[in-house]
Design a protein around this motif. Structure first.
Motif, PDB file in Angstrom:
ATOM      1  N   GLY A 247       0.291   4.807  -7.086  1.00  0.00           N
ATOM      2  CA  GLY A 247       0.510   3.484  -6.306  1.00  0.00           C
ATOM      3  C   GLY A 247       1.648   3.557  -5.613  1.00  0.00           C
ATOM      4  O   GLY A 247       1.858   2.924  -4.335  1.00  0.00           O
ATOM      5  N   ARG A 248       2.854   3.858  -6.222  1.00  0.00           N
ATOM      6  CA  ARG A 248       4.355   4.133  -5.437  1.00  0.00           C
ATOM      7  C   ARG A 248       4.444   5.118  -4.467  1.00  0.00           C
ATOM      8  O   ARG A 248       4.747   5.022  -3.224  1.00  0.00           O
ATOM      9  CB  ARG A 248       5.301   4.417  -6.514  1.00  0.00           C
ATOM     10  CG  ARG A 248       5.524   3.283  -7.611  1.00  0.00           C
ATOM     11  CD  ARG A 248       6.374   3.878  -8.719  1.00  0.00           C
ATOM     12  NE  ARG A 248       7.878   4.230  -8.380  1.00  0.00           N
ATOM     13  CZ  ARG A 248       8.716   4.885  -9.304  1.00  0.00           C
ATOM     14  NH1 ARG A 248       8.098   5.088 -10.339  1.00  0.00           N
ATOM     15  NH2 ARG A 248       9.794   5.212  -8.747  1.00  0.00           N
ATOM     16  N   ILE A 249       3.597   6.081  -4.720  1.00  0.00           N
ATOM     17  CA  ILE A 249       3.374   7.101  -3.804  1.00  0.00           C
ATOM     18  C   ILE A 249       2.648   6.487  -2.471  1.00  0.00           C
ATOM     19  O   ILE A 249       2.871   6.995  -1.118  1.00  0.00           O
ATOM     20  CB  ILE A 249       2.608   8.579  -4.148  1.00  0.00           C
ATOM     21  CG1 ILE A 249       3.695   9.269  -5.215  1.00  0.00           C
ATOM     22  CG2 ILE A 249       2.213   9.304  -2.920  1.00  0.00           C
ATOM     23  CD1 ILE A 249       2.645  10.303  -6.003  1.00  0.00           C
ATOM     24  N   VAL A 250       1.598   5.964  -2.655  1.00  0.00           N
ATOM     25  CA  VAL A 250       0.750   5.410  -1.690  1.00  0.00           C
ATOM     26  C   VAL A 250       1.644   4.162  -0.957  1.00  0.00           C
ATOM     27  O   VAL A 250       1.922   4.209   0.433  1.00  0.00           O
ATOM     28  CB  VAL A 250      -0.440   4.112  -2.341  1.00  0.00           C
ATOM     29  CG1 VAL A 250      -0.840   3.331  -1.008  1.00  0.00           C
ATOM     30  CG2 VAL A 250      -1.466   5.341  -2.797  1.00  0.00           C
ATOM     31  N   TYR A 251       2.587   3.678  -1.575  1.00  0.00           N
ATOM     32  CA  TYR A 251       3.678   2.732  -0.823  1.00  0.00           C
ATOM     33  C   TYR A 251       4.468   3.452   0.125  1.00  0.00           C
ATOM     34  O   TYR A 251       4.716   3.034   1.266  1.00  0.00           O
ATOM     35  CB  TYR A 251       4.257   2.071  -1.753  1.00  0.00           C
ATOM     36  CG  TYR A 251       5.212   1.021  -1.143  1.00  0.00           C
ATOM     37  CD1 TYR A 251       5.227  -0.320  -0.399  1.00  0.00           C
ATOM     38  CD2 TYR A 251       6.669   1.327  -1.104  1.00  0.00           C
ATOM     39  CE1 TYR A 251       5.914  -1.172   0.172  1.00  0.00           C
ATOM     40  CE2 TYR A 251       7.515   0.568  -0.686  1.00  0.00           C
ATOM     41  CZ  TYR A 251       7.404  -0.717   0.106  1.00  0.00           C
ATOM     42  OH  TYR A 251       8.276  -1.622   0.582  1.00  0.00           O
ATOM     43  N   LYS A 252       4.972   4.552  -0.335  1.00  0.00           N
ATOM     44  CA  LYS A 252       5.753   5.469   0.309  1.00  0.00           C
ATOM     45  C   LYS A 252       5.143   6.038   1.405  1.00  0.00           C
ATOM     46  O   LYS A 252       5.875   6.107   2.521  1.00  0.00           O
ATOM     47  CB  LYS A 252       6.498   6.513  -0.724  1.00  0.00           C
ATOM     48  CG  LYS A 252       7.483   7.329  -0.023  1.00  0.00           C
ATOM     49  CD  LYS A 252       8.107   8.290  -1.024  1.00  0.00           C
ATOM     50  CE  LYS A 252       9.218   9.363  -0.396  1.00  0.00           C
ATOM     51  NZ  LYS A 252      10.134   8.661   0.217  1.00  0.00           N
ATOM     52  N   THR A 253       4.029   6.387   1.273  1.00  0.00           N
ATOM     53  CA  THR A 253       3.579   7.130   2.357  1.00  0.00           C
ATOM     54  C   THR A 253       3.076   6.070   3.386  1.00  0.00           C
ATOM     55  O   THR A 253       3.248   6.334   4.649  1.00  0.00           O
ATOM     56  CB  THR A 253       1.678   7.673   2.064  1.00  0.00           C
ATOM     57  OG1 THR A 253       2.228   8.485   0.969  1.00  0.00           O
ATOM     58  CG2 THR A 253       1.308   8.366   3.032  1.00  0.00           C
ATOM     59  N   ALA A 254       2.839   5.064   3.072  1.00  0.00           N
ATOM     60  CA  ALA A 254       2.574   3.905   4.282  1.00  0.00           C
ATOM     61  C   ALA A 254       3.888   3.565   5.080  1.00  0.00           C
ATOM     62  O   ALA A 254       3.879   3.231   6.043  1.00  0.00           O
ATOM     63  CB  ALA A 254       2.070   2.530   3.522  1.00  0.00           C
ATOM     64  N   MET A 255       5.124   3.843   4.017  1.00  0.00           N
ATOM     65  CA  MET A 255       6.366   3.492   4.894  1.00  0.00           C
ATOM     66  C   MET A 255       6.839   4.555   5.801  1.00  0.00           C
ATOM     67  O   MET A 255       7.260   4.366   6.716  1.00  0.00           O
ATOM     68  CB  MET A 255       7.305   3.162   3.799  1.00  0.00           C
ATOM     69  CG  MET A 255       7.165   1.826   3.284  1.00  0.00           C
ATOM     70  SD  MET A 255       7.132   0.279   3.974  1.00  0.00           S
ATOM     71  CE  MET A 255       5.365  -0.124   4.574  1.00  0.00           C
ATOM     72  N   ASP A 256       6.623   5.852   5.180  1.00  0.00           N
ATOM     73  CA  ASP A 256       7.163   6.991   5.863  1.00  0.00           C
ATOM     74  C   ASP A 256       6.127   7.682   6.569  1.00  0.00           C
ATOM     75  O   ASP A 256       6.442   8.632   7.248  1.00  0.00           O
ATOM     76  CB  ASP A 256       7.810   7.909   4.682  1.00  0.00           C
ATOM     77  CG  ASP A 256       8.875   7.247   3.895  1.00  0.00           C
ATOM     78  OD1 ASP A 256       9.454   6.404   4.490  1.00  0.00           O
ATOM     79  OD2 ASP A 256       9.161   7.724   2.832  1.00  0.00           O
ATOM     80  N   GLY A 257       4.814   7.343   6.310  1.00  0.00           N
ATOM     81  CA  GLY A 257       3.847   8.366   7.033  1.00  0.00           C
ATOM     82  C   GLY A 257       3.501   9.537   6.546  1.00  0.00           C
ATOM     83  O   GLY A 257       2.794  10.581   7.081  1.00  0.00           O
ATOM     84  N   GLU A 258       4.165   9.967   5.354  1.00  0.00           N
ATOM     85  CA  GLU A 258       3.892  11.234   4.712  1.00  0.00           C
ATOM     86  C   GLU A 258       3.855  11.155   3.098  1.00  0.00           C
ATOM     87  O   GLU A 258       4.790  10.560   2.748  1.00  0.00           O
ATOM     88  CB  GLU A 258       4.849  12.350   5.338  1.00  0.00           C
ATOM     89  CG  GLU A 258       4.572  13.823   4.495  1.00  0.00           C
ATOM     90  CD  GLU A 258       5.451  14.601   5.009  1.00  0.00           C
ATOM     91  OE1 GLU A 258       5.433  15.828   4.603  1.00  0.00           O
ATOM     92  OE2 GLU A 258       6.664  14.284   5.738  1.00  0.00           O
ATOM     93  N   ALA A 259       2.729  11.769   2.513  1.00  0.00           N
ATOM     94  CA  ALA A 259       2.577  11.538   1.120  1.00  0.00           C
ATOM     95  C   ALA A 259       3.720  12.470   0.493  1.00  0.00           C
ATOM     96  O   ALA A 259       3.941  13.612   1.034  1.00  0.00           O
ATOM     97  CB  ALA A 259       1.387  12.226   0.942  1.00  0.00           C
ATOM     98  N   ALA A 260       4.406  12.185  -0.458  1.00  0.00           N
ATOM     99  CA  ALA A 260       5.121  12.857  -1.088  1.00  0.00           C
ATOM    100  C   ALA A 260       5.407  12.617  -2.693  1.00  0.00           C
ATOM    101  O   ALA A 260       5.076  11.414  -3.013  1.00  0.00           O
ATOM    102  CB  ALA A 260       6.902  12.440  -0.418  1.00  0.00           C
ATOM    103  N   ASP A 261       5.869  13.528  -3.455  1.00  0.00           N
ATOM    104  CA  ASP A 261       5.923  13.532  -4.738  1.00  0.00           C
ATOM    105  C   ASP A 261       7.259  12.636  -5.254  1.00  0.00           C
ATOM    106  O   ASP A 261       8.457  13.302  -4.966  1.00  0.00           O
ATOM    107  CB  ASP A 261       5.771  14.765  -5.423  1.00  0.00           C
ATOM    108  CG  ASP A 261       5.756  14.761  -7.040  1.00  0.00           C
ATOM    109  OD1 ASP A 261       6.132  13.556  -7.543  1.00  0.00           O
ATOM    110  OD2 ASP A 261       5.421  15.673  -7.683  1.00  0.00           O
ATOM    111  N   ILE A 262       6.989  11.445  -5.585  1.00  0.00           N
ATOM    112  CA  ILE A 262       8.354  10.844  -5.811  1.00  0.00           C
ATOM    113  C   ILE A 262       8.928  10.987  -7.224  1.00  0.00           C
ATOM    114  O   ILE A 262       9.859  10.365  -7.711  1.00  0.00           O
ATOM    115  CB  ILE A 262       7.929   9.210  -5.742  1.00  0.00           C
ATOM    116  CG1 ILE A 262       7.002   8.603  -6.961  1.00  0.00           C
ATOM    117  CG2 ILE A 262       7.396   8.633  -4.344  1.00  0.00           C
ATOM    118  CD1 ILE A 262       6.728   7.136  -7.093  1.00  0.00           C
TER     119      ILE A 262
END
Length: 265
Positions: free
Chosen positions: A220-235
């Motif tokens: 879920g945190r990755i989804v949020y970060k992806t929505a903000m940054d535009g790229e999926a990343a391992d947090i």
């Protein structure tokens, strides 16, 4: 010295991480394809009650035995190799997951609960394929849209299998149907009634569900970060560039400490 004698096995290099990721992707894909091939003809895939009806007189076919043993061996390898991997924030949860999975497979095989074990394996491999495949694609920095697309499919598969099928089909049947179909006078919730092994298996299944919820929060945190940054990343860890830079600095420090001042004539 350790890195040299182990052939680079302990070195945290980009090429090593890519190879490890590819190996896991290859295994999960092969295991899932083989699982589909053998499970499509098994009655308990379509009716979970068949995991309990006729127990303990179930026979284990050769293809199911091979499926079980290969998966068990793989999880042993994951547990051992974790010692040499980068320690991310969920390191101990991952170790616990491997130990629980090994214990679950071993105990279920020992008491002939192989049928339900195959359902656990079959439902888990699907999402792992997409996870490792997405990681591989992400190593190519130009494939952002492809990475995001794979992540979306992975998210759907994860929710369907880990939070849907596994707890509400497999676990529900194990807790509320198994006892009545195997031994009607057996009370799962009576902790002092023998045998104890079924309760241990149910406890292990519950541990997996808790771990799934934990990782779902991370996703879920990755989804949020992806929505903000535009790229999926391992947090769970720092970026790959930061890891490589830290490694270079460590190597430079070792070289400098080995240097000795030269004697003046």
């Amino acid at each position: 010295m350790t890195t040299h004698f182990l052939g680079g096995f302990t070195a945290q290099t980009r090429s090593k991480r890519i190879l490890e990721c590819f190996w896991r992707f290859f295994f999960y894909t092969s295991a899932f394809v083989y699982g589909c091939k053998i499970m499509v003809h098994k009655s308990w895939l379509w009716d979970v009650k068949q995991c309990w009806i006729g127990y303990p007189w179930h026979t284990t076919d050769d293809d199911v035995w091979l499926y079980y043993m290969v998966e068990l061996t793989f999880y042993y390898s994951l547990l051992i190799s974790s010692i040499f991997d980068v320690r991310r924030s969920d390191f101990w949860q991952l170790i616990f997951h491997h130990i629980v999975t090994i214990g679950l497979l071993s105990l279920s095989y020992a008491i002939n609960f192989v049928r339900v074990g195959t359902l656990v394996l079959f439902s888990h491999d699907a999402a792992d394929i997409l996870l490792e495949g997405g990681k591989l694609v992400k190593y190519d920095k130009t494939r952002t849209k492809t990475t995001n697309g794979i992540f979306v499919v992975f998210l759907i598969c994860w929710i369907a299998t880990r939070l849907g099928y596994f707890p509400f089909t497999v676990m529900r049947s194990a807790v509320f149907e198994a006892a009545s179909l195997i031994q009607p006078d057996y009370d799962v919730f009576d902790l002092f009634q023998v045998p104890y092994a079924p309760r241990i298996i149910i406890f292990m299944l519950c541990c997996l569900v808790v771990l799934h919820i934990f990782w779902t929060i991370i996703i879920g945190r990755i989804v949020y970060k992806t929505a903000m940054d535009g790229e999926a990343a391992d947090i769970r860890s720092d970026s790959e560039e930061e890891e490589l830079e830290a490694k270079r600095q460590s190597e430079r420090k070792k070289i400098l400490t080995k240097k000795r001042p030269t004697k003046q004539d």
